[in-house]
Design an enzyme around this catalytic site. Structure first.
Site, PDB file in Angstrom:
ATOM      1  N   THR A 173       1.175  -0.499  -0.132  1.00 18.59           N
ATOM      2  CA  THR A 173      -0.200   0.212  -0.263  1.00 18.59           C
ATOM      3  C   THR A 173       0.572   0.901   0.158  1.00 18.59           C
ATOM      4  O   THR A 173       2.218   1.527   0.098  1.00 18.59           O
ATOM      5  CB  THR A 173      -1.257   0.258   1.116  1.00 18.59           C
ATOM      6  N   ASP A 174       0.002   2.376  -0.563  1.00 22.57           N
ATOM      7  CA  ASP A 174       0.568   3.674  -0.551  1.00 22.57           C
ATOM      8  C   ASP A 174       0.418   4.271   1.783  1.00 22.57           C
ATOM      9  O   ASP A 174      -0.615   2.673   3.161  1.00 22.57           O
ATOM     10  CB  ASP A 174       0.540   4.768  -0.805  1.00 22.57           C
ATOM     11  N   TRP A 175       1.508   4.951   1.548  1.00 21.15           N
ATOM     12  CA  TRP A 175       1.486   5.652   3.271  1.00 21.15           C
ATOM     13  C   TRP A 175      -0.381   6.167   3.869  1.00 21.15           C
ATOM     14  O   TRP A 175      -1.531   6.063   3.134  1.00 21.15           O
ATOM     15  CB  TRP A 175       1.535   6.968   3.077  1.00 21.15           C
ATOM     16  N   LYS A 176      -0.974   4.681   4.812  1.00 26.53           N
ATOM     17  CA  LYS A 176      -2.098   4.627   5.686  1.00 26.53           C
ATOM     18  C   LYS A 176      -3.254   4.660   5.181  1.00 26.53           C
ATOM     19  O   LYS A 176      -4.316   5.102   4.823  1.00 26.53           O
ATOM     20  CB  LYS A 176      -1.513   5.788   6.464  1.00 26.53           C
ATOM     21  N   ASP A 177      -2.649   3.696   3.450  1.00 30.01           N
ATOM     22  CA  ASP A 177      -4.288   3.766   2.024  1.00 30.01           C
ATOM     23  C   ASP A 177      -5.678   3.218   2.751  1.00 30.01           C
ATOM     24  O   ASP A 177      -6.129   3.273   2.816  1.00 30.01           O
ATOM     25  CB  ASP A 177      -3.433   3.637   0.822  1.00 30.01           C
TER      26      ASP A 177
END
Length: 772
Positions: free
Chosen positions: A311-315
């Site tokens: 994932t990307d950041w906190k997604d």
């Protein structure tokens, strides 16, 4: 009996010697993975799927702020790695670069716990955003940002930059790089356009392959201590949002998705890219992190991707907090993992693990999905050699930050710089010319580097880049301080938002102009990326335009040096400028490269990797449909519906001239099974050596889906001495000119195709069609 005993003993000895000398069969990685997977508990498997940011496990006020000097909190490290069995850590702490010595200390301590204090001794995989050099390592070699690398149109330079970045990232004890960006930069408004290779799918695909090869090695031997695992991002369609702002909804028909956005990722997957990062936004109302069709059916099954989807950041949290497709954080985890996510960039706590363990026990997430994700993660760790060498040592990397590496970065910056206007050959400047240097970008290393430079937003550049030259300093060195006058006129407010400006003293700049021969106006943008880089108006700032207009009124020749992440609108001043140079975000050696171009030490050879718009309502790419040019059609009077651009895609001037001639096609009629070779001669007709990018465009003249007016199908960068000629050839197959038809299959249709190279044109005919 003695003979028998002797014979038996001899046989035993011979058998022992034979066994000792027989080669031991190396255990294939897949067997190692399956053996380890069979030993793992559910908790250990889920831990491998979790990734936290470094601040979470350091001494400090909280999970967002670390103490300085930086130290790990070993109790928190053990909570993460031993109790929660986490398999990955990312990012830096306090959003700042660290020395190679500090990186070695930190990662050695993490691996000491992971490989000695956990039950199965599985090493951690550390990941970082090293996107134009090793972003978070002090002293690393910074190349131009990706958009500037694209402007070089030089495959070898792009590959070399990735090789050096891989070397210096491994010197930092980090084996996993979140790069390259393979999104298409087709919207000039978007704040991450500068992280792309521009608007064209072929250019992006070609340079993306070079970057993957540079990071991983041509054989993808990422166990090599000078290579890293690459991460292609952001899958899929991330930068074409409806609003032009980061992480907002995109609406992309599947035909468009397949023709424009998939090919670069497919090319990188075919090149062996080890991991992929997922689009943080929504496509057609569905968050990509929860889209089974994109993540599993398309990425893993259709494209055959065998690596790790992170994932990307906190997604995953965003599925609940922002996108409202999950009614709770726990349901968000269920949606994302079932959709095909392998690793969660959490990044601030361990709740993901608790939720996922519960979901598996409740039967909401199948164990087969967990095993698939962990199998991919363990495979990557084995491929990187982390079980044998969990930490690389900076002492083994003597070329880190070397002069040779710096020379490569300088060469990339100098070949990126694009000469867009040169009225009356105002450039190059004479060494003894009296020059006023002005503008907010004239004396800023931050602006030259852009975001992801020593910190996320690039605001810490001045702490680390003091030994490099700004544009002003480079001009003073090369032209002599006595010939250079500096009055900034407009300055950025470095302690505020990237667009905020202060110290507006235009009158002082106008006054200084009276004593010089030329004015170098260094304008553009300060550093930014992602959401903080969103804007409402693409036009160059009011203060900078006011400074430009006041300087133009002095009657002195004004040469605009653009230093920006995206093409800010300059149409209100462009006609009155004598020269325009686009430097993009050229990195630490950008000041030197710009000065060398201005003084003629370097003959510019950069070409635009995007269409430079003229107006806010003409944000159209070069590969548009014919209906964008309706003013050309007889009987249509809407004269402001034309394809009005400031500078076209692929454009760039030189201090020499090139002549194209003798365009030849090996065939003018061919079947889909045949290939056509297109050749021409290029001659340097000017007085000095120069580099030229030969661009091949092909137009499908009529098709069942309205064709683009033209498409880039090949390019080569060549160097020619004055008077020298070279033959350049391209070989094109039917698949190379295919389009996605209404049935969503790649297709060529019989009919005529036009070839365009420079000013030369020709045609060939396909005798029949084919579906691929």
């Amino acid at each position: 009996m003695k003979k028998i005993m002797g014979t038996c003993c001899l046989s035993v000895v011979l058998i022992f010697l034979f066994q000792a000398q027989a080669p031991v069969r190396p255990v294939p990685i897949d067997e190692k993975v399956e053996a380890l997977l069979a030993k793992m508990t559910l908790e250990e498997k889920v831990g491998q799927m979790a990734q936290v940011t470094l601040d979470v496990i350091t001494k400090g006020k909280n999970e967002y702020v670390s103490d300085e000097p930086l130290q790990l909190d070993m109790a928190l490290v053990r909570k993460a790695l031993v109790d929660y069995k986490l398999g990955s850590v990312l990012n830096t702490a306090n959003n700042r670069a660290r020395t190679v010595e500090k990186w070695h200390e930190i990662i050695s301590q993490l691996q000491e716990v992971a490989t000695k204090e956990t039950r199965l001794k599985i090493p951690v995989i550390y990941g970082i955003d090293a996107i134009h050099g090793t972003t978070y390592t002090a002293g690393a070699t910074f190349f131009p940002q990706q958009i500037a690398q694209a402007a070089t149109w030089n495959r070898a330079l792009v590959k070399r930059g990735a090789e050096i970045c891989a070397y210096e990232t491994r010197a930092s004890s980090i084996p996993w790089n979140f790069s390259p960006v393979l999104d298409l930069g087709r919207d000039a408004r978007f704040p991450r356009l500068w992280e792309t290779f521009g608007e064209d799918v072929y250019l992006t695909s070609e340079l993306g392959k070079q970057m993957v090869d540079g990071y991983e090695g041509e054989g993808n031997e990422v166990k090599n201590p000078y290579r890293v695992a690459s991460t292609i991002k952001h899958f899929l369609g991330y930068q074409v949002t409806q609003s032009g702002k980061d992480r907002t909804p995109a609406f992309i028909p599947e035909l468009e998705l397949r023709e424009r956005h998939i090919p670069a990722f497919k090319a990188a997957i075919d090149a062996g890219a080890r991991s992929v990062m997922i689009n943080s936004g929504l496509i057609n109302g569905i968050p990509v992190h929860a889209d089974y069709t994109i993540l599993t059916k398309l990425l893993k099954e259709e494209l055959g991707f065998k690596g790790v989807a992170v994932t990307d950041w906190k997604d995953i949290d965003n599925l609940y907090e922002r996108d409202k497709v999950a009614s709770s954080p726990k349901e968000a985890v269920k949606l994302a993992i079932n959709a095909g996510i392998d690793m969660s960039m959490i990044p601030y706590n361990f709740k993901f693990c608790d939720y996922l363990i519960a979901l598996v026990k409740e039967g909401e997430v199948p164990m087969s999905r967990i095993d698939d994700a962990v199998r991919r993660i363990l495979t990557l760790k084995f491929e990187l050699g982390l079980f044998e060498t969990p930490v690389t040592n900076y002492k083994d990397y003597p070329e880190f930050g070397s002069k040779a590496f710096e020379q490569s970065a300088y060469q990339a910056a100098s070949e990126a710089i694009t000469l867009l206007k040169n009225n009356n050959s105002v450039l190059p400047l004479q060494k003894n010319a009296k020059i006023l240097v002005t503008g907010p970008n004239a004396n800023s290393m931050r602006a030259l580097n852009g975001g992801w430079s020593y910190s996320w937003q690039g605001e810490r550049v001045n702490e680390f880049a003091g030994k490099y030259n700004t544009i002003l300093e480079a001009l003073q060195q090369k032209g002599g301080k006595d010939n250079i006058t500096f009055v900034q006129g407009v300055a950025y407010k470095d302690d505020g938002k990237y667009w905020e400006e202060k110290d507006v003293d235009i009158e002082a700049a106008v006054k200084a102009a009276a004593k010089v021969d030329y004015i170098i106006l260094c304008a553009g943008e300060n550093s930014y990326t992602e959401k903080p880089g969103d804007l409402h108006d693409l036009t160059l700032s009011e203060n900078q335009l006011a400074l430009a207009k006041a300087l133009i009124k002095t009657g002195k020749p004004v040469i605009l040096v653009l230093n920006e992440g995206r093409p800010r609108l300059i149409s209100s001043i462009e006609k009155e400028l004598q020269g325009v140079i686009q430097s993009y975000l050229p990195g630490n050696f950008g000041g030197d490269a710009i000065a060398d171009v201005l003084y003629g030490n370097v003959n510019p050879s950069g070409k635009l990797p995007y269409t430079y718009p003229m107006y806010a309502n003409t944000l159209v790419t070069y590969d548009h449909k014919p209906s964008e040019e309706q003013n050309k059609m007889q009987g249509v009077y809407d004269y402001e519906s034309d394809f009005a651009v400031q500078y076209p895609f692929g454009f760039g001037l030189s201090y020499t001239t090139f002549q194209y001639s003798d365009l030849q096609l090996s065939k003018t009629t061919l079947s889909p099974a045949e290939k056509v070779t297109i050749s021409l001669t290029v001659k340097n007709t000017g007085a000095r050596e120069g580099k030229e990018v030969v661009q091949l465009f092909i137009s499908d003249l009529y098709a069942s889906v309205t064709p683009d007016v033209k498409r880039l199908r090949g390019f080569e960068k060549i160097s020619l001495k004055s008077g020298e000629s070279k033959k350049v050839s391209f070989t094109i197959a039917a698949r190379d000119i295919a389009f996605v038809a209404k049935d969503l299959r790649w297709t060529v249709e019989k009919g005529d195709y036009e070839v365009n190279v420079g000013t030369l044109k020709s045609k060939f005919t396909l005798s029949e069609g084919k579906t691929f």
